[in-house]
Write an enzyme that holds these catalytic residues in place. Structure first.
Site, PDB file in Angstrom:
ATOM      1  N   ARG A 124       0.815  -1.241   0.000  1.00 22.98           N
ATOM      2  CA  ARG A 124       0.000   0.000   0.000  1.00 22.98           C
ATOM      3  C   ARG A 124       0.836   1.273   0.000  1.00 22.98           C
ATOM      4  O   ARG A 124       0.353   2.359   0.302  1.00 22.98           O
ATOM      5  CB  ARG A 124      -0.960   0.047   1.185  1.00 22.98           C
ATOM      6  CG  ARG A 124      -2.033  -0.997   1.111  1.00 22.98           C
ATOM      7  CD  ARG A 124      -3.307  -0.528   1.807  1.00 22.98           C
ATOM      8  NE  ARG A 124      -4.242  -1.616   1.848  1.00 22.98           N
ATOM      9  CZ  ARG A 124      -4.349  -2.460   2.879  1.00 22.98           C
ATOM     10  NH1 ARG A 124      -3.610  -2.297   3.941  1.00 22.98           N
ATOM     11  NH2 ARG A 124      -5.203  -3.439   2.828  1.00 22.98           N
ATOM     12  N   LYS A 146       4.033  12.131 -10.676  1.00 28.97           N
ATOM     13  CA  LYS A 146       3.211  11.391 -11.641  1.00 28.97           C
ATOM     14  C   LYS A 146       3.937  10.110 -12.010  1.00 28.97           C
ATOM     15  O   LYS A 146       5.101  10.164 -12.461  1.00 28.97           O
ATOM     16  CB  LYS A 146       3.035  12.212 -12.917  1.00 28.97           C
ATOM     17  CG  LYS A 146       1.868  13.142 -12.914  1.00 28.97           C
ATOM     18  CD  LYS A 146       1.704  13.669 -14.334  1.00 28.97           C
ATOM     19  CE  LYS A 146       0.668  14.742 -14.419  1.00 28.97           C
ATOM     20  NZ  LYS A 146       0.597  15.290 -15.786  1.00 28.97           N
ATOM     21  N   GLU A 188      11.930  19.566 -23.132  1.00 28.11           N
ATOM     22  CA  GLU A 188      11.072  19.808 -21.952  1.00 28.11           C
ATOM     23  C   GLU A 188      11.426  21.146 -21.291  1.00 28.11           C
ATOM     24  O   GLU A 188      10.564  21.800 -20.718  1.00 28.11           O
ATOM     25  CB  GLU A 188      11.190  18.656 -20.940  1.00 28.11           C
ATOM     26  CG  GLU A 188      10.651  17.313 -21.435  1.00 28.11           C
ATOM     27  CD  GLU A 188       9.120  17.149 -21.349  1.00 28.11           C
ATOM     28  OE1 GLU A 188       8.418  18.130 -21.048  1.00 28.11           O
ATOM     29  OE2 GLU A 188       8.649  16.028 -21.616  1.00 28.11           O
ATOM     30  N   LYS A 226       8.666  24.150 -12.463  1.00 19.49           N
ATOM     31  CA  LYS A 226       7.797  22.965 -12.334  1.00 19.49           C
ATOM     32  C   LYS A 226       7.357  22.778 -10.878  1.00 19.49           C
ATOM     33  O   LYS A 226       6.193  22.445 -10.611  1.00 19.49           O
ATOM     34  CB  LYS A 226       8.499  21.712 -12.862  1.00 19.49           C
ATOM     35  CG  LYS A 226       7.632  20.491 -12.613  1.00 19.49           C
ATOM     36  CD  LYS A 226       7.720  19.386 -13.583  1.00 19.49           C
ATOM     37  CE  LYS A 226       6.654  18.337 -13.243  1.00 19.49           C
ATOM     38  NZ  LYS A 226       6.826  17.087 -13.921  1.00 19.49           N
ATOM     39  N   GLU A 236      -3.362  18.016 -11.074  1.00 20.50           N
ATOM     40  CA  GLU A 236      -3.689  18.470 -12.438  1.00 20.50           C
ATOM     41  C   GLU A 236      -5.161  18.803 -12.624  1.00 20.50           C
ATOM     42  O   GLU A 236      -5.827  18.305 -13.525  1.00 20.50           O
ATOM     43  CB  GLU A 236      -3.226  17.425 -13.461  1.00 20.50           C
ATOM     44  CG  GLU A 236      -3.062  18.042 -14.843  1.00 20.50           C
ATOM     45  CD  GLU A 236      -2.535  17.077 -15.884  1.00 20.50           C
ATOM     46  OE1 GLU A 236      -1.453  16.530 -15.669  1.00 20.50           O
ATOM     47  OE2 GLU A 236      -3.215  16.893 -16.904  1.00 20.50           O
ATOM     48  N   ARG A 240      -1.440  22.723 -13.838  1.00 22.44           N
ATOM     49  CA  ARG A 240      -0.467  21.662 -14.154  1.00 22.44           C
ATOM     50  C   ARG A 240      -0.698  21.080 -15.550  1.00 22.44           C
ATOM     51  O   ARG A 240       0.240  20.571 -16.185  1.00 22.44           O
ATOM     52  CB  ARG A 240      -0.506  20.554 -13.087  1.00 22.44           C
ATOM     53  CG  ARG A 240       0.584  19.517 -13.310  1.00 22.44           C
ATOM     54  CD  ARG A 240       0.834  18.618 -12.129  1.00 22.44           C
ATOM     55  NE  ARG A 240       1.870  17.655 -12.459  1.00 22.44           N
ATOM     56  CZ  ARG A 240       2.410  16.810 -11.603  1.00 22.44           C
ATOM     57  NH1 ARG A 240       2.014  16.809 -10.338  1.00 22.44           N
ATOM     58  NH2 ARG A 240       3.356  15.965 -11.988  1.00 22.44           N
ATOM     59  N   ASN A 244       1.452  19.689 -20.186  1.00 24.76           N
ATOM     60  CA  ASN A 244       1.186  18.745 -21.278  1.00 24.76           C
ATOM     61  C   ASN A 244       1.254  19.411 -22.649  1.00 24.76           C
ATOM     62  O   ASN A 244       0.912  18.789 -23.659  1.00 24.76           O
ATOM     63  CB  ASN A 244      -0.202  18.107 -21.095  1.00 24.76           C
ATOM     64  CG  ASN A 244      -0.285  17.321 -19.816  1.00 24.76           C
ATOM     65  OD1 ASN A 244       0.645  16.599 -19.469  1.00 24.76           O
ATOM     66  ND2 ASN A 244      -1.379  17.472 -19.093  1.00 24.76           N
ATOM     67  N   HIS A 247       2.235  17.511 -25.646  1.00 24.94           N
ATOM     68  CA  HIS A 247       2.184  16.093 -25.299  1.00 24.94           C
ATOM     69  C   HIS A 247       1.000  15.353 -25.918  1.00 24.94           C
ATOM     70  O   HIS A 247       1.095  14.155 -26.170  1.00 24.94           O
ATOM     71  CB  HIS A 247       2.163  15.908 -23.777  1.00 24.94           C
ATOM     72  CG  HIS A 247       3.515  16.137 -23.148  1.00 24.94           C
ATOM     73  ND1 HIS A 247       4.207  17.317 -23.283  1.00 24.94           N
ATOM     74  CD2 HIS A 247       4.304  15.332 -22.389  1.00 24.94           C
ATOM     75  CE1 HIS A 247       5.348  17.228 -22.630  1.00 24.94           C
ATOM     76  NE2 HIS A 247       5.434  16.037 -22.085  1.00 24.94           N
ATOM     77  N   HIS A 251       2.302  12.200 -27.615  1.00 24.49           N
ATOM     78  CA  HIS A 251       1.976  10.837 -27.189  1.00 24.49           C
ATOM     79  C   HIS A 251       1.496   9.989 -28.366  1.00 24.49           C
ATOM     80  O   HIS A 251       1.801   8.792 -28.449  1.00 24.49           O
ATOM     81  CB  HIS A 251       0.912  10.851 -26.092  1.00 24.49           C
ATOM     82  CG  HIS A 251       1.455  11.268 -24.753  1.00 24.49           C
ATOM     83  ND1 HIS A 251       0.674  11.461 -23.651  1.00 24.49           N
ATOM     84  CD2 HIS A 251       2.726  11.527 -24.341  1.00 24.49           C
ATOM     85  CE1 HIS A 251       1.431  11.813 -22.614  1.00 24.49           C
ATOM     86  NE2 HIS A 251       2.681  11.873 -23.025  1.00 24.49           N
ATOM     87  N   HIS A 264      10.910  10.318 -26.037  1.00 24.90           N
ATOM     88  CA  HIS A 264       9.774  11.125 -25.568  1.00 24.90           C
ATOM     89  C   HIS A 264       9.983  12.621 -25.871  1.00 24.90           C
ATOM     90  O   HIS A 264       9.096  13.280 -26.427  1.00 24.90           O
ATOM     91  CB  HIS A 264       9.560  10.886 -24.063  1.00 24.90           C
ATOM     92  CG  HIS A 264       8.520  11.767 -23.466  1.00 24.90           C
ATOM     93  ND1 HIS A 264       7.191  11.695 -23.834  1.00 24.90           N
ATOM     94  CD2 HIS A 264       8.599  12.772 -22.551  1.00 24.90           C
ATOM     95  CE1 HIS A 264       6.510  12.609 -23.159  1.00 24.90           C
ATOM     96  NE2 HIS A 264       7.339  13.271 -22.374  1.00 24.90           N
TER      97      HIS A 264
END
Ligand code: GLY
Length: 359
Positions: A124, A146, A188, A226, A236, A240, A244, A247, A251, A264
């Site tokens: 957990r 993330k 980035e 950031k 997000e 936030r 993206n 992205h 993606h 990436h």
């Protein structure tokens, strides 16, 4: 515990990140760093087959700990899968890690995502720290909690938010980083500057990032931006989402290339250009702003020939993205440098028109 792991005289700069449930430091390390994790019962260092021969031994001497084990992953975005998560968990069980044990990620974005995820679900949830070894992971992936894995439906579609207890940035790792990966990380940095900070963007226009001091300065400047964004909006729900930028397109580029054709950061660089084409098409961005972003990407060798084989297929793949809500695609578009907009409900015709440039 994170502030005690690295002694202050091992640190060049430090940023504290406070979220609802956690506080941790992102520290820029001096070459002589040591990391004291002796407060943890056991430590599992997780890295990949490329990094292990270069740095695993170093960790044996730099970590102060009672019991340390290693798990070595395959290298590459195509291994950011359930199977790798299962392997990490199996090692954790085999080495009998308990809830007071620690996982340490030593690697790029793939390793930090996998370790964040595995440590977030092991018994957990146990602590993890990250030593990002790529520029991309230093400025983006390892900061903010993330943690996602890919499946046949798309990228980062399964995962959780699990903040590390420390992120330790050591520029020494970049000495062995291939030039291609360095450039991918710069995409980035450009993303962050373009979205949030005009002054930073202008500085980048006048700066040579091949210079190590300039690069170090820009890495930490990007992390500071950031960190602020993550503190404002960890989950997000708002600002936030701007991280993206590029992205949604990126993606799809990665997915259609089976995560092998582009790194990436390279896909993000193409994605930024595509997002700007859409912004121009919608009259949100001027040609002048689009040209300035293109020029900064060009200056940093982030120019790729990419062909959209089938616009319809490309478009349909957007809908596997996490940024779809109630069937509507959300995309980040810039009006100006430092001025972004979270756009929803853009019509399909505009997307297809923007993609024409890439046919
Ligand atoms: N990489 C985007 C984010 O951390 O939100």
């Amino acid at each position: 515990m994170s502030d005690k792991m690295i002694a202050p005289d091992n640190i060049k700069d430090i940023i504290e990140i406070n979220t609802k449930d956690s506080t941790y430091n992102v520290a820029l390390l001096k070459d002589s760093w040591q990391c004291d994790v002796s407060a943890y019962s056991k430590v599992l260092v997780i890295t990949n087959e490329k990094i292990a021969p270069l740095y695993l031994e170093l960790f044996q001497t730099r970590l102060i700990t009672q019991e340390v084990y290693a798990h070595i992953l395959r290298d590459g975005e195509e291994f950011k899968t359930w199977d790798s998560i299962k392997q990490i968990l199996d090692s954790a069980f085999k080495f009998k890690l308990d809830r007071k044990s620690l996982m340490i990620a030593v690697g790029g974005g793939v390793v930090s995502d996998l370790v964040g995820f595995a440590s977030g679900i092991y018994q957990r949830g146990i602590d993890f720290i990250s030593f990002p070894t790529t520029l991309l992971a230093q400025v983006d992936a390892s900061v903010g909690g993330k943690c996602g894995i890919n499946n046949e439906f798309g990228k980062n579609l399964i995962g959780l938010f699990h903040q590390p207890v420390g992120v330790f940035v050591w520029m020494g790792f970049l000495a062995s980083l291939p030039e291609r990966e360095k450039k991918a990380g710069i995409a980035e940095i450009i993303k962050i500057a373009a979205c949030f900070d005009k002054k930073f963007f202008n500085d980048l226009e006048n700066m040579d990032l091949k210079d190590k001091d300039n690069l170090t300065f820009c890495i930490f400047r990007a992390i500071k931006i950031k960190a602020k964004v993550v503190m404002e909006d960890e989950r997000e729900k708002g600002v936030r989402a701007a991280l993206n930028y590029g992205h949604t397109f990126g993606h799809v580029i990665e997915l259609l290339g089976n995560y092998k054709e582009f790194l990436h950061g390279e896909a993000v660089a193409i994605g930024i250009r595509m997002a700007n084409s859409l912004s121009l098409e919608l009259g949100k961005m001027s040609r002048k702003v689009k040209d300035s972003i293109d020029s900064l990407l060009d200056k940093n060798d982030l120019k790729f020939s990419y062909k959209v084989a089938n616009k319809e297929v490309f478009y349909q793949n957007f809908f596997m993205d996490k940024k779809v809500e109630f069937g509507k695609l959300r995309v980040i578009l810039l009006r100006d440098i430092g001025e972004f907009e979270i756009c929803s409900g853009i019509n399909k015709t505009s997307f297809l028109k923007a993609l024409e440039e890439w046919e």
